[in-house]
Design a protein around this motif. Structure first.
Motif, mmCIF file in Angstrom:
data_model
loop_
_atom_site.group_PDB
_atom_site.id
_atom_site.type_symbol
_atom_site.label_atom_id
_atom_site.label_comp_id
_atom_site.label_asym_id
_atom_site.label_seq_id
_atom_site.Cartn_x
_atom_site.Cartn_y
_atom_site.Cartn_z
ATOM 1 N N GLU A 1 -12.106 -28.097 5.199
ATOM 2 C CA GLU A 1 -11.025 -27.432 4.154
ATOM 3 C C GLU A 1 -10.876 -25.744 4.794
ATOM 4 O OE1 GLU A 1 -7.358 -27.742 2.099
ATOM 5 O OE2 GLU A 1 -9.154 -29.416 2.404
ATOM 6 N N ARG A 2 -11.779 -25.262 4.635
ATOM 7 C CA ARG A 2 -11.445 -24.278 5.541
ATOM 8 C C ARG A 2 -10.875 -23.827 6.588
ATOM 9 N NH1 ARG A 2 -17.513 -21.616 3.801
ATOM 10 N NH2 ARG A 2 -17.048 -21.606 1.010
ATOM 11 N N THR A 3 -11.404 -24.340 7.378
ATOM 12 C CA THR A 3 -10.521 -24.853 9.454
ATOM 13 C C THR A 3 -9.459 -25.265 8.818
ATOM 14 O OG1 THR A 3 -12.811 -25.723 9.660
ATOM 15 C CG2 THR A 3 -10.994 -26.608 11.048
ATOM 16 N N LYS A 4 -8.905 -26.405 8.115
ATOM 17 C CA LYS A 4 -7.534 -27.095 8.021
ATOM 18 C C LYS A 4 -7.133 -25.571 7.000
ATOM 19 C CE LYS A 4 -5.396 -29.716 4.959
ATOM 20 N NZ LYS A 4 -5.076 -31.142 4.273
ATOM 21 N N GLU A 5 -7.222 -24.527 6.860
ATOM 22 C CA GLU A 5 -6.344 -23.653 6.051
ATOM 23 C C GLU A 5 -6.396 -22.873 6.835
ATOM 24 O OE1 GLU A 5 -8.672 -22.183 2.676
ATOM 25 O OE2 GLU A 5 -8.385 -23.361 0.935
ATOM 26 N N VAL A 6 -7.388 -22.243 7.524
ATOM 27 C CA VAL A 6 -7.019 -21.663 8.843
ATOM 28 C C VAL A 6 -6.224 -21.915 9.648
ATOM 29 C CG1 VAL A 6 -8.470 -20.704 10.969
ATOM 30 C CG2 VAL A 6 -9.643 -20.584 8.718
ATOM 31 N N PHE A 7 -6.355 -23.593 10.203
ATOM 32 C CA PHE A 7 -5.040 -23.335 11.227
ATOM 33 C C PHE A 7 -4.160 -23.872 10.580
ATOM 34 C CE2 PHE A 7 -8.682 -25.741 13.350
ATOM 35 C CZ PHE A 7 -8.446 -25.247 14.329
ATOM 36 N N VAL A 8 -3.566 -23.783 9.399
ATOM 37 C CA VAL A 8 -2.313 -23.869 8.793
ATOM 38 C C VAL A 8 -1.665 -22.922 8.679
ATOM 39 C CG1 VAL A 8 -1.184 -24.263 6.537
ATOM 40 C CG2 VAL A 8 -2.835 -25.714 7.052
ATOM 41 N N LYS A 9 -2.888 -21.349 8.820
ATOM 42 C CA LYS A 9 -1.889 -19.469 8.550
ATOM 43 C C LYS A 9 -2.142 -19.887 9.885
ATOM 44 C CE LYS A 9 -5.063 -18.702 4.984
ATOM 45 N NZ LYS A 9 -6.278 -17.466 4.242
ATOM 46 N N GLU A 10 -2.364 -20.163 10.887
ATOM 47 C CA GLU A 10 -2.371 -19.777 12.394
ATOM 48 C C GLU A 10 -1.604 -20.821 12.778
ATOM 49 O OE1 GLU A 10 -5.225 -21.122 15.001
ATOM 50 O OE2 GLU A 10 -7.018 -19.485 14.227
ATOM 51 N N LEU A 11 -0.898 -21.975 12.103
ATOM 52 C CA LEU A 11 0.477 -23.082 12.795
ATOM 53 C C LEU A 11 1.740 -22.088 11.909
ATOM 54 C CD1 LEU A 11 1.610 -25.296 13.367
ATOM 55 C CD2 LEU A 11 1.124 -26.661 11.924
ATOM 56 N N ASP A 12 1.572 -21.784 10.937
ATOM 57 C CA ASP A 12 2.544 -20.625 9.862
ATOM 58 C C ASP A 12 2.467 -19.254 10.434
ATOM 59 O OD1 ASP A 12 2.734 -22.775 8.200
ATOM 60 O OD2 ASP A 12 1.577 -21.814 6.409
ATOM 61 N N ALA A 13 1.547 -18.355 11.177
ATOM 62 C CA ALA A 13 1.970 -17.752 11.848
ATOM 63 C C ALA A 13 2.690 -17.825 13.529
ATOM 64 C CB ALA A 13 0.751 -17.209 12.164
ATOM 65 N N THR A 14 2.330 -19.263 13.852
ATOM 66 C CA THR A 14 2.683 -18.859 14.950
ATOM 67 C C THR A 14 4.247 -19.075 14.973
ATOM 68 O OG1 THR A 14 0.922 -20.019 15.661
ATOM 69 C CG2 THR A 14 2.560 -20.984 17.234
ATOM 70 N N LYS A 15 4.900 -20.347 14.050
ATOM 71 C CA LYS A 15 6.143 -20.695 13.842
ATOM 72 C C LYS A 15 6.800 -19.149 13.627
ATOM 73 C CE LYS A 15 5.732 -24.914 11.459
ATOM 74 N NZ LYS A 15 5.636 -26.051 10.779
ATOM 75 N N VAL A 16 6.858 -18.459 12.505
ATOM 76 C CA VAL A 16 7.094 -17.070 12.666
ATOM 77 C C VAL A 16 7.498 -15.901 13.870
ATOM 78 C CG1 VAL A 16 7.030 -15.073 11.418
ATOM 79 C CG2 VAL A 16 6.266 -16.768 9.975
ATOM 80 N N GLU A 17 6.058 -16.418 14.943
ATOM 81 C CA GLU A 17 6.347 -15.813 16.049
ATOM 82 C C GLU A 17 7.360 -16.097 16.758
ATOM 83 O OE1 GLU A 17 5.069 -12.795 18.415
ATOM 84 O OE2 GLU A 17 5.207 -12.526 17.042
ATOM 85 N N VAL A 18 7.074 -17.483 16.946
ATOM 86 C CA VAL A 18 8.368 -18.692 17.510
ATOM 87 C C VAL A 18 9.800 -18.445 16.901
ATOM 88 C CG1 VAL A 18 9.623 -21.186 18.075
ATOM 89 C CG2 VAL A 18 6.884 -20.771 18.311
ATOM 90 N N GLU A 19 10.192 -18.196 16.113
ATOM 91 C CA GLU A 19 10.980 -17.675 14.758
ATOM 92 C C GLU A 19 11.838 -16.244 15.330
ATOM 93 O OE1 GLU A 19 13.442 -19.623 14.040
ATOM 94 O OE2 GLU A 19 12.390 -21.245 13.709
ATOM 95 N N ARG A 20 10.666 -15.101 15.811
ATOM 96 C CA ARG A 20 11.362 -14.035 16.178
ATOM 97 C C ARG A 20 11.075 -14.285 17.611
ATOM 98 N NH1 ARG A 20 8.808 -10.642 18.934
ATOM 99 N NH2 ARG A 20 7.039 -10.913 19.656
#
Length: 120
Positions: free
Chosen positions: A31-50
């Motif tokens: 679950e922790r790993t999943k949360e980390v991956f979700v956060k990284e995915l969200d950060a990556t999406k934000v970076e892609v939009e930027r």
């Protein structure tokens, strides 16, 4: 024999408890790993939009720069045409002031207005 079965049952219960706690730890870690991956995915999406916005701004600045270069080329061309017109006017008006002032022809002297003779 009953005692042996109880001991065996006790060992199996201990092993079961150990396995259950290991499974729980693994689930928590997953679950922790999943949360980390979700956060990284969200950060990556934000970076892609930027980066998309940055690319759009760059493309707009390139288009603006291209338009500016086209306008500069157009202005240079117009400036060259104006210089040619000025040179033609200078050549047309490059007559002797003495000739212009002393000319007594009845008709207007063509040399006053053009360096080329009139065609009749």
């Amino acid at each position: 024999m009953v005692e042996e079965l109880r001991q065996k049952n006790s060992r199996l219960e201990e092993q079961l408890a150990a396995k259950s706690s290991e499974i729980q730890r693994n689930e928590v870690e997953a679950e922790r790993t999943k949360e980390v991956f979700v956060k990284e995915l969200d950060a990556t999406k934000v970076e892609v939009e930027r980066l998309k916005k940055e690319v759009e701004q760059y493309e707009l600045s390139c288009k603006s720069s291209e338009r500016q270069q086209e306008r500069e080329i157009q202005l240079v061309s117009e400036n060259d045409k104006l210089k040619e017109n000025i040179d033609e006017l200078k050549n047309a008006l490059h007559l002797s002031l003495i000739h212009i002032c002393r000319c007594r022809r009845i008709e207007r002297c063509r040399s006053r207005w053009s360096p080329y003779p009139s065609k009749k």
